[in-house]
Design a protein around this motif. Structure first.
Motif, PDB file in Angstrom:
ATOM      1  N   GLU A  17       0.847  -1.199   0.000  1.00  0.00           N
ATOM      2  CA  GLU A  17       0.000   0.000   0.000  1.00  0.00           C
ATOM      3  C   GLU A  17       0.879   1.245   0.000  1.00  0.00           C
ATOM      4  OE1 GLU A  17      -3.884   0.320   2.135  1.00  0.00           O
ATOM      5  OE2 GLU A  17      -2.944  -1.215   3.378  1.00  0.00           O
ATOM      6  N   THR A  18       0.363   2.324  -0.580  1.00  0.00           N
ATOM      7  CA  THR A  18       1.160   3.558  -0.622  1.00  0.00           C
ATOM      8  C   THR A  18       1.507   4.037   0.786  1.00  0.00           C
ATOM      9  OG1 THR A  18      -0.866   4.874  -0.672  1.00  0.00           O
ATOM     10  CG2 THR A  18       0.163   4.371  -2.791  1.00  0.00           C
ATOM     11  N   ARG A  19       0.645   3.738   1.762  1.00  0.00           N
ATOM     12  CA  ARG A  19       0.874   4.242   3.121  1.00  0.00           C
ATOM     13  C   ARG A  19       1.817   3.357   3.942  1.00  0.00           C
ATOM     14  NH1 ARG A  19      -4.795   2.973   6.206  1.00  0.00           N
ATOM     15  NH2 ARG A  19      -5.235   0.940   5.286  1.00  0.00           N
ATOM     16  N   LEU A  21       4.839   2.129   5.774  1.00  0.00           N
ATOM     17  CA  LEU A  21       6.039   2.770   6.299  1.00  0.00           C
ATOM     18  C   LEU A  21       7.245   1.863   6.020  1.00  0.00           C
ATOM     19  CD1 LEU A  21       4.390   3.897   9.627  1.00  0.00           C
ATOM     20  CD2 LEU A  21       5.016   5.385   7.714  1.00  0.00           C
ATOM     21  N   TYR A  24       7.814  -1.199   8.181  1.00  0.00           N
ATOM     22  CA  TYR A  24       6.946  -2.368   7.954  1.00  0.00           C
ATOM     23  C   TYR A  24       7.275  -3.043   6.626  1.00  0.00           C
ATOM     24  CZ  TYR A  24       4.518  -0.760  12.068  1.00  0.00           C
ATOM     25  OH  TYR A  24       4.240  -0.381  13.351  1.00  0.00           O
ATOM     26  N   ASP A  40       7.223   4.493  17.637  1.00  0.00           N
ATOM     27  CA  ASP A  40       6.407   4.747  16.448  1.00  0.00           C
ATOM     28  C   ASP A  40       6.094   6.239  16.269  1.00  0.00           C
ATOM     29  OD1 ASP A  40       5.159   4.010  14.149  1.00  0.00           O
ATOM     30  OD2 ASP A  40       3.407   3.091  15.094  1.00  0.00           O
ATOM     31  N   THR A  41       6.863   7.114  16.917  1.00  0.00           N
ATOM     32  CA  THR A  41       6.594   8.558  16.821  1.00  0.00           C
ATOM     33  C   THR A  41       7.869   9.370  16.563  1.00  0.00           C
ATOM     34  OG1 THR A  41       6.800   8.816  19.209  1.00  0.00           O
ATOM     35  CG2 THR A  41       4.581   8.479  18.350  1.00  0.00           C
ATOM     36  N   THR A  42       8.853   8.788  15.891  1.00  0.00           N
ATOM     37  CA  THR A  42      10.098   9.489  15.542  1.00  0.00           C
ATOM     38  C   THR A  42      10.916   9.908  16.752  1.00  0.00           C
ATOM     39  OG1 THR A  42       8.560  10.647  14.049  1.00  0.00           O
ATOM     40  CG2 THR A  42      10.880  10.916  13.604  1.00  0.00           C
ATOM     41  N   THR A  60       9.185   6.806  10.089  1.00  0.00           N
ATOM     42  CA  THR A  60       8.748   8.107   9.600  1.00  0.00           C
ATOM     43  C   THR A  60       9.225   8.328   8.165  1.00  0.00           C
ATOM     44  OG1 THR A  60       8.837   8.827  11.888  1.00  0.00           O
ATOM     45  CG2 THR A  60       8.556  10.554  10.285  1.00  0.00           C
TER      46      THR A  60
ATOM     47  N   MET B   1       1.243   3.006  14.292  1.00  0.00           N
ATOM     48  CA  MET B   1       0.284   3.940  13.718  1.00  0.00           C
ATOM     49  C   MET B   1       0.512   4.023  12.211  1.00  0.00           C
ATOM     50  SD  MET B   1       0.378   6.961  16.508  1.00  0.00           S
ATOM     51  CE  MET B   1       2.131   7.200  16.246  1.00  0.00           C
ATOM     52  N   ILE B   2      -0.552   3.912  11.479  1.00  0.00           N
ATOM     53  CA  ILE B   2      -0.462   3.887  10.023  1.00  0.00           C
ATOM     54  C   ILE B   2      -1.308   5.043   9.489  1.00  0.00           C
ATOM     55  CG2 ILE B   2      -0.844   2.477   7.962  1.00  0.00           C
ATOM     56  CD1 ILE B   2       1.095   1.185   9.903  1.00  0.00           C
ATOM     57  N   PRO B   3      -0.788   5.807   8.530  1.00  0.00           N
ATOM     58  CA  PRO B   3      -1.599   6.899   7.962  1.00  0.00           C
ATOM     59  C   PRO B   3      -2.857   6.369   7.279  1.00  0.00           C
ATOM     60  CG  PRO B   3       0.697   7.039   7.234  1.00  0.00           C
ATOM     61  CD  PRO B   3       0.534   5.712   7.899  1.00  0.00           C
ATOM     62  N   LYS B   5      -5.423   6.064   4.079  1.00  0.00           N
ATOM     63  CA  LYS B   5      -5.042   5.794   2.690  1.00  0.00           C
ATOM     64  C   LYS B   5      -4.906   7.092   1.888  1.00  0.00           C
ATOM     65  CE  LYS B   5      -6.972   1.202   2.361  1.00  0.00           C
ATOM     66  NZ  LYS B   5      -7.797   0.245   1.621  1.00  0.00           N
ATOM     67  N   PHE B   6      -4.011   7.069   0.939  1.00  0.00           N
ATOM     68  CA  PHE B   6      -3.833   8.222   0.054  1.00  0.00           C
ATOM     69  C   PHE B   6      -3.275   7.730  -1.269  1.00  0.00           C
ATOM     70  CE2 PHE B   6      -0.084   7.729   2.756  1.00  0.00           C
ATOM     71  CZ  PHE B   6       0.919   7.604   1.818  1.00  0.00           C
ATOM     72  N   LEU B  38       4.374  13.496   7.930  1.00  0.00           N
ATOM     73  CA  LEU B  38       4.083  12.083   8.215  1.00  0.00           C
ATOM     74  C   LEU B  38       3.667  11.840   9.666  1.00  0.00           C
ATOM     75  CD1 LEU B  38       6.716  10.183   6.013  1.00  0.00           C
ATOM     76  CD2 LEU B  38       4.260  10.406   5.636  1.00  0.00           C
ATOM     77  N   PRO B  39       4.320  12.482  10.657  1.00  0.00           N
ATOM     78  CA  PRO B  39       3.827  12.290  12.035  1.00  0.00           C
ATOM     79  C   PRO B  39       2.363  12.712  12.193  1.00  0.00           C
ATOM     80  CG  PRO B  39       6.037  13.190  12.089  1.00  0.00           C
ATOM     81  CD  PRO B  39       5.601  13.224  10.646  1.00  0.00           C
ATOM     82  N   LYS B  42       0.229  10.025  10.611  1.00  0.00           N
ATOM     83  CA  LYS B  42       0.135   8.806  11.429  1.00  0.00           C
ATOM     84  C   LYS B  42      -0.861   8.985  12.567  1.00  0.00           C
ATOM     85  CE  LYS B  42       3.984   6.577  12.297  1.00  0.00           C
ATOM     86  NZ  LYS B  42       5.399   6.409  12.727  1.00  0.00           N
TER      87      LYS B  42
END
Lengths: 157, 275
Positions: A17-19, A21, A24, A40-42, A60, B1-3, B5-6, B38-39, B42
């Motif tokens: 998927e485009t999203r 990370l 993953y 998971d927050t940089t 990120t 945490m996953i954004p 969809k885009f 991105l943060p 997410k």
């Protein structure tokens, strides 16, 4: 979308998927679970890998942003015969880990740091690791290991 | 945490990126290094339907000596600004501020254009750009225009950029070394609770981090300095007319006090650098 990343010298092409990370992509698509997800927050740096030779936090970065680029993970540091990378060897010799969760990220961050500062001071090592948290608070030996690995001729591979 | 969809599109040029922004002005966002956007994605605080990745556009990562100013490409990463000899020589405050952003991993990814276009009052670079009186170059469908830093930050995370414009270059008037940056935070990588950028070359300019909904000039301090006040006396006016936020890190009152302390330190440091 189809994403191709050269991971540890090997082309990895996966339909994700485009999203997705980068972390993953590495863990689930490539099966390389050495890179950990911490905060998971940089913030914590557990997911640190090298992107085109520089440390980044892979929680990120989109896999899509790494498409066509080179990534090195903790699995890619040792030589094929199992000989440790100098930073790994220094961690081994100086017992630079307790629970080990932050270790892959620490090793990758230090590898990048030593490329930019081949002979850092202790203060520069501590500043350079501000993006990596060790919840065992085992920083002392981690810094020792970084300083021990500094100056090694094998750092830049 | 996953954004959420885009749709992902990688732009090969600024024109291509602007074309895509025009197609979806309400739903498309530009992505450079991704360390502001991105943060938020997410956390689902931002849910753009189209992400236009400008990170690979050639020719927008540079720090150049352009005569009376330093020209910085919008895609210049913090690490490259931090280590740029041109920036260190002619816009030293910017190089020093870049070196203190986040941590090395963040500085390897984050870009000056992304940080400024995000317009976060808690970020360090916007205040530094304000203190330098920088000019921002934006490209849109009808060409480019220049926006003074003083007219760029309009509200919380809101800038003068139109939905179909892209920030392409930052121009910083050449400056000597009489400048300083002070910030206070509790943990190494945190946002500044309060930050101060001061430039004393020429007419004194002082800008504040996290003292309101936008990065903001400390005009009362500047006026006091212009009329000959000492650093201590000028710094006492650091929070005049400002209403800083209260949050988990600090109360508004705490920030107002902290601003006076940090402004004094910044002015003293900048004066000492002037010699």
């Amino acid at each position: 979308m189809k994403v191709t990343v050269t991971v540890n010298g090997r082309a990895e092409t996966h339909d994700v998927e485009t999203r997705t990370l980068l972390v993953y992509f590495l863990r689930e698509a490539c099966g390389l679970t050495g890179t950990n997800v911490g905060c998971d927050t940089t913030s914590c740096g557990a997911c640190t890998v090298l992107l085109n030779g520089e440390s980044v936090k892979s929680c990120t970065v989109l896999a899509a942003q790494a498409d066509g680029q080179e990534v090195t993970t903790i699995e890619g540091l040792a030589k094929p015969d199992g000989t440790f990378h100098p930073v790994q060897q220094a961690f081994h010799e100086h017992h630079a880990l307790q629970c080990g969760y932050c270790t892959p990220g620490m090793v990758m961050a230090i590898t990048s740091l030593l490329k930019e500062h081949p002979n850092p001071t202790e203060a520069e090592v501590r500043e350079g690791l501000e993006g990596n948290l060790c919840r065992c608070t085992g920083y002392h030996n981690i810094v020792k290991a970084a300083l021990a690995a500094a100056g090694s001729t094998e750092l830049v591979s | 945490m996953i954004p959420a969809k885009f749709e992902y599109r990688r732009a090969g040029s600024v024109d291509e990126a602007i074309g895509w922004l025009r197609e979806d002005p309400d739903d498309a966002k530009l992505l450079a290094g991704g360390h502001s956007l991105l943060p938020l994605m997410k956390l689902r605080l931002a849910t753009p339907g189209v992400l236009v990745d400008v990170g690979r556009i050639d020719g927008l990562s540079y720090v150049r000596d352009a005569g009376d100013h330093v020209a910085i490409g919008a895609l210049t990463r913090h690490r490259d600004l931090e280590t740029s000899e041109v920036a260190r020589a002619h816009a030293p405050l910017l190089a020093r501020v870049a070196a203190q952003i986040g941590d090395p991993q963040v500085r390897h990814r984050g870009t000056i254009g992304g940080s400024l276009a995000h317009g976060d009052p808690a970020s360090d670079l916007p205040a530094a750009a304000l203190a330098y009186g920088a000019t921002f170059v934006a490209q849109g469908p009808n060409g480019t225009r220049q926006i003074p830093a003083d007219e760029f930050f309009l509200g919380f995370l809101e800038t003068a950029l139109q939905p179909d414009e892209m920030l392409t270059e930052i121009r910083v008037p050449k400056s000597g070394g009489a400048s300083a940056f002070q910030k206070f935070n509790r943990r190494a990588q945190d946002w500044a609770i309060v930050g101060v950028a001061a430039v004393l070359d020429g007419t004194p300019r002082v800008a504040l981090v996290n003292m309101g909904p936008t990065p903001v000039r400390a005009r009362a301090v500047e006026e006091a300095l212009a009329s000959g006040a000492s650093a201590v006396d000028a710094a006492a006016h650091a929070a005049d007319g400002l209403e800083p936020p209260s949050d988990v890190h600090a109360s508004s009152e705490y920030r107002r006090h902290l601003a006076t302390v940090l402004v004094r330190r910044a002015l003293e440091e900048a004066s000492a650098a002037r010699g």
